[in-house]
Design a protein around this motif. Structure first.
Motif, PDB file in Angstrom:
ATOM      1  N   PRO A 159      -8.680   4.126   4.871  1.00 50.36           N
ATOM      2  CA  PRO A 159      -8.785   1.976   5.079  1.00 50.36           C
ATOM      3  C   PRO A 159      -8.513   2.032   3.513  1.00 50.36           C
ATOM      4  N   ALA A 160      -8.247   2.738   2.184  1.00 48.89           N
ATOM      5  CA  ALA A 160      -7.837   2.166   1.013  1.00 48.89           C
ATOM      6  C   ALA A 160      -7.001   2.467   1.048  1.00 48.89           C
ATOM      7  N   ILE A 161      -5.608   2.774   1.481  1.00 45.45           N
ATOM      8  CA  ILE A 161      -4.284   3.044   1.233  1.00 45.45           C
ATOM      9  C   ILE A 161      -3.372   1.245   1.183  1.00 45.45           C
ATOM     10  N   PRO A 162      -3.340   1.014   2.580  1.00 44.52           N
ATOM     11  CA  PRO A 162      -3.081  -0.322   2.594  1.00 44.52           C
ATOM     12  C   PRO A 162      -3.122  -1.054   1.322  1.00 44.52           C
ATOM     13  N   ALA A 163      -4.277  -1.673   1.242  1.00 43.71           N
ATOM     14  CA  ALA A 163      -4.379  -1.949  -0.371  1.00 43.71           C
ATOM     15  C   ALA A 163      -4.414  -1.307  -1.624  1.00 43.71           C
ATOM     16  N   MET A 164      -4.283  -0.187  -2.005  1.00 48.55           N
ATOM     17  CA  MET A 164      -3.973   0.378  -3.039  1.00 48.55           C
ATOM     18  C   MET A 164      -2.572   0.611  -3.282  1.00 48.55           C
ATOM     19  N   THR A 165      -1.732   0.552  -2.572  1.00 46.11           N
ATOM     20  CA  THR A 165      -0.144   1.147  -2.291  1.00 46.11           C
ATOM     21  C   THR A 165       0.297  -0.172  -2.097  1.00 46.11           C
ATOM     22  N   ALA A 166      -0.313  -1.412  -1.601  1.00 46.38           N
ATOM     23  CA  ALA A 166      -0.217  -2.977  -2.090  1.00 46.38           C
ATOM     24  C   ALA A 166       0.023  -3.125  -3.648  1.00 46.38           C
ATOM     25  N   ALA A 167      -1.499  -2.430  -4.060  1.00 47.40           N
ATOM     26  CA  ALA A 167      -1.136  -3.030  -5.422  1.00 47.40           C
ATOM     27  C   ALA A 167      -0.103  -1.780  -6.658  1.00 47.40           C
ATOM     28  N   TRP A 168      -0.190  -0.994  -6.302  1.00 44.92           N
ATOM     29  CA  TRP A 168       1.083   0.119  -6.773  1.00 44.92           C
ATOM     30  C   TRP A 168       2.011  -0.840  -6.587  1.00 44.92           C
ATOM     31  N   VAL A 169       3.173  -1.284  -5.579  1.00 46.38           N
ATOM     32  CA  VAL A 169       4.528  -1.554  -5.224  1.00 46.38           C
ATOM     33  C   VAL A 169       4.455  -3.210  -5.861  1.00 46.38           C
TER      34      VAL A 169
END
Length: 370
Positions: free
Chosen positions: A104-114
């Motif tokens: 479940p951490a993937i979406p927010a961590m990916t958005a932060a990286w983007v």
């Protein structure tokens, strides 16, 4: 000055959520806004988070579960979650995003990286989890709960320790009453969902103890819901005073009262045992990714605070002998409790807070740094 926002990205199990909760509590106390980004499964473990924490459920998925169709849909679900998290961050820009692992951490961590936002991860175990392994080279800092933590070449970690919840910190270093000729307590915990092997082996191992020990013994045993009835019935049939539940919401109190803890070696369990300071028998989960529970248990074992029994060697007779050895040696049990306490990192939350403030450039209690 407007309150800065910290987004916590976590989910999956209590092992991810408990340290995330500790950081949330600390940052709220410092005047931050806190948002938890998780999925429906992760939200089930968020009941202990303060009411002030905004909980946002995002679409997430894992290739580890489900049939072919479910696995084929994983990329689409993740993409939907990432888009939703990105839009939300553009609308309400966080000062930092902190990942604690779990799919479940993937979406927010990916958005932060983007969006190139300040971002960091906290790894609870001695071996990186799959999600943290994906992001460890895509974040500004890596905090490690267990030391040493195995990290990829070129990645440096900061040893913070594993934050524990406020309810655990309130009992940090609580006085230990060694085993003796008076009521004693054993706490059996197998992670946030219990452990079947502990439900199979621990009750008969306790029942095999000498009668004079059993007469003064109380057992708190966390068992999976499907195992609860049979475990409770076994204790009743052997006249053992036991409280069997699928989940204890007062683990810190039970830890404090225990003369001995029998547990899996999950990072949060090890941290709680260390901060409160209790002798333990640890049974690392045999199929944990990268055998990380054995790595988690190493510090307590080497310090003489814990007895580690590999799952492959966990038998009734062996476990019963080890329980009897601890309960029959008050001085040794006291030394184990003191050694556990020496391994604890009660300042872990504070260390993590310092990393968050430094990376984000925000100190709400003082001047904004930039």
């Amino acid at each position: 000055m407007a309150q800065p926002l910290m987004i916590i990205a976590a989910g999956g199990t209590g092992g991810h959520m408990f340290p995330a909760q500790a950081l949330a509590e600390a940052m709220l106390a410092r005047g931050w806004r806190v948002r938890l980004s998780t999925d429906a499964r992760g939200a089930r473990y968020a009941g202990g988070f303060p009411e002030a924490v905004e909980i946002v459920q995002v679409a997430s998925a894992t290739f580890a579960r489900g049939g072919l169709l479910a696995k084929a849909l994983v990329p689409f679900r993740l993409a939907g979650g990432v888009i939703a998290a990105t839009v939300r961050m553009l609308t309400d820009r966080p000062a930092i995003v902190v990942g604690f692992g779990g799919y479940p951490a993937i979406p927010a961590m990916t958005a932060a990286w983007v969006l190139r936002l300040p971002r960091m991860i906290h790894e609870q175990n001695g071996v990186l989890g799959r999600v943290n392994e994906i992001f460890c080279k895509r974040v500004n800092a890596v905090a490690c709960g267990t030391w040493p933590t195995t990290l990829p070449e070129g990645v440096e970690g900061v040893h913070t320790g594993n934050p524990v919840r406020t309810t655990v910190m309130e009992r940090a270093g609580a006085s230990y009453i060694p085993p003796g000729d008076y009521p004693m307590s054993i706490l059996v915990i197998g992670g946030s969902q219990g452990a079947r092997i502990l439900s199979d082996v621990v009750p008969p191992a306790i029942a095999a103890l000498p009668l004079e020990v059993l007469q003064s013994l109380r057992v708190s045993h966390q068992a999976r819901g499907e195992d609860e009835a049979r475990v409770a019935e076994y204790y009743v049939a052997h006249a053992i005073n036991a409280d069997v539940q699928p989940f204890f919401d007062d683990v810190p109190r039970r830890l404090t009262e225990a003369q001995l803890v029998i547990s899996r070696a999950g990072a949060s369990s090890v941290a709680d045992i260390s901060v409160i300071g209790r002798p333990s028998i640890l049974v690392p989960y045999a199929v944990a990714a990268g055998d990380h529970q054995t790595a988690n248990a190493r510090g307590l074992a080497e310090a003489g605070a814990a007895i580690v029994i590999p799952e492959s060697r966990l038998e009734v007779e062996t476990l019963s002998e080890q329980i009897a050895a601890v309960l029959g040696d008050p001085d040794g049990a006291l030394r184990m409790s003191q050694a556990a306490l020496a391994e604890g990192r009660p300042d872990a939350t504070e260390r993590l807070v310092e990393m968050v403030e430094e990376l984000s450039g925000k100190r709400v209690s003082g001047e904004t740094q930039r």
